[in-house]
Design an enzyme around this catalytic site. Sequence first.
Site, PDB file in Angstrom:
ATOM      1  CB  CYS A   1       5.489 -25.900 -23.120  1.00 23.52           C
ATOM      2  SG  CYS A   1       6.435 -25.329 -21.482  1.00 23.52           S
ATOM      3  CG  ASP A   2       7.127 -28.997 -19.343  1.00 25.13           C
ATOM      4  OD1 ASP A   2       7.956 -29.283 -20.433  1.00 25.13           O
ATOM      5  OD2 ASP A   2       7.673 -28.736 -18.091  1.00 25.13           O
TER       6      ASP A   2
ATOM      7  CD  GLU B   1       7.559 -29.127 -13.251  1.00 33.47           C
ATOM      8  OE1 GLU B   1       8.118 -28.617 -13.584  1.00 33.47           O
ATOM      9  OE2 GLU B   1       6.781 -30.021 -13.841  1.00 33.47           O
TER      10      GLU B   1
ATOM     11  CB  CYS C   1       7.868 -24.286 -24.979  1.00 34.72           C
ATOM     12  SG  CYS C   1       8.762 -23.660 -23.468  1.00 34.72           S
TER      13      CYS C   1
ATOM     14  CB  CYS D   1      13.494 -27.683 -21.790  1.00 34.92           C
ATOM     15  SG  CYS D   1      12.875 -26.046 -20.872  1.00 34.92           S
TER      16      CYS D   1
ATOM     17  CB  SER E   1      11.608 -29.601 -13.182  1.00 29.11           C
ATOM     18  OG  SER E   1      11.733 -29.428 -14.589  1.00 29.11           O
TER      19      SER E   1
END
Length: 574
Positions: free
Chosen positions: A129-130, A451, A56, A201, A477
Amino acid sequence: MDAKTFDKSKLPSRHVTVGPSRAPHRSYYYAMGLTEEQINRPFVGVVSCWNEAAPCNISLMRQAQSAKAGVHEAGGTPREFCTITVTDGIAMGHQGMKSSLVSREVIADSIELTMRGHCYDALVGIAGCDKSLPGTMMAMLRLNVPSVFMYGGSILPGRFRGKDVTVLDVFEGVGMHSAGKMSSEDLHELECVACPSAGACGGQFTANTMAMVSEAIGLALPGSAGSPAPYEERDSYATASGKAVMRLVADQLRPRDIATRKAFENAATVVAATGGSTNAALHLPAMANEVGIDFDLFDVAEIFKRTPYIADLKPGGQYVAKDVFEIGGVPQVLKALLDGGFLHGDCITVTGKTMAENLEKVTFNTNQKVVYPVSNPLSPTGGVVGLKGSLAPDGAIVKVAGLKKLQFSGPARVFECEEDAFAAVSAGNFNEGEVLVIRYEGPKGGPGMREMLSTTSALYGQGMGDKVALITDGRFSGATRGFCIGHVGPEAAVGGPIGLIENGDIITIDAEKGTLDLDVDPAVLEKRRKAWKAPDNPYQTGAIAKFADQVGPARYGAVTHRGGKAEVICYADI
């Protein structure tokens, strides 16, 4: 753009570059090779979440160099720095996931402190990333200096046995393996090909959801969220982002001028329309908190309720981020929603133009099956639904994209942590029709609100994804699919109803009506409440303990400070 356009006397960097008393400060800049002309220009922080933890983030430093070139070309002096990232794919399924949500706060705080300490005038933020996406945008809103956000790009899809795959297929492969449906050799082959490049992702998981949010809320250049990380086009967007931030400095257009209540509604609309990550219902309230706007889980849920689901994206659908890019990118989603009357077109963006003006020359691509027009949606209401009821007075969230049935009722099987649930699922110690309850995983109780992708993927891999439901005061997630309900509040650790459930209690979920109820007599619940005692928290020191001490409810974004409403003076105004 000429550097003379900018009046240093009105910018924060005057505190470290202007006047005889700042000669020692300037000497440091000369030591790093800056010229007098560069010192006299506006200073622009260029922050990335680069690290070697996961794909990521691995391409972010490359993109930061292009952003710096854009800043320099447009008359600014870029100052690069990095901040942390905790990558969920690596942290998933063990104690490391307790660090994930905490990292969002650390990212925002570290960017704030770097900007404050060095008196930078503007900010370009690149995240992959996230939690790094909302964390970076939170810092922009908190500081309120001219800012441009840019996503680092998605990973390319892997290829396994003739079909596109993502890391979700690997997580679900673990469940298939435990159920004897996949050999060790096949699982190894899958893991070797699922993630073939740099990038976050590829499905409509949290990173791509929040990337779409960055365009929808107006903090990112149109189209910048689309191209995959390995593509050279990303560097062009980075250069353009560097130039754009200098225009914002010249015009003094700031993030809070952009991220209005209407802009937050646009952001929530895009999440629902694309079947995005339930984590957006945590991050949007947290971002709104920085501005002082009331926009909690229930406000987000109201938007979800009236938004059509139009993008056929994994995990509930068929396609990935690369497919969205190939049919025209995020502007295709925005155009469909704007034409259908679901977006506020008058919201200003980092281009200096409104959302409607940005999309004026975009033509909706009718020769594709990734994004549907609102006149022919995948379903008439959004892919994400808010819930409320006797089990969740402070709300809960579920992704319904791809679900065939929206109601579920069954007896509870209670687990006190994720590890116990995963062990039971892996061993098959549960029954079809049950509601699996994972509690004490909330923001305070976890601590860190983990998560649960490992557990949900194991269920799906075993073919049980639609035969049981799962609820938690933790999170799921963005890659999770199935009847999985997160953010149940109040959380167990503060005495919420989820902490009072006993095995066999009947839980009823209705994602169509938006309800989540516990079928237990109130008198019985009150008796249980009097006997209830919060378990001891083993995290008593360090960053996770500080987070547990400071964090608020998931309904309001699980934030750790009072936000814009309590602000006396904003950094941008010093």
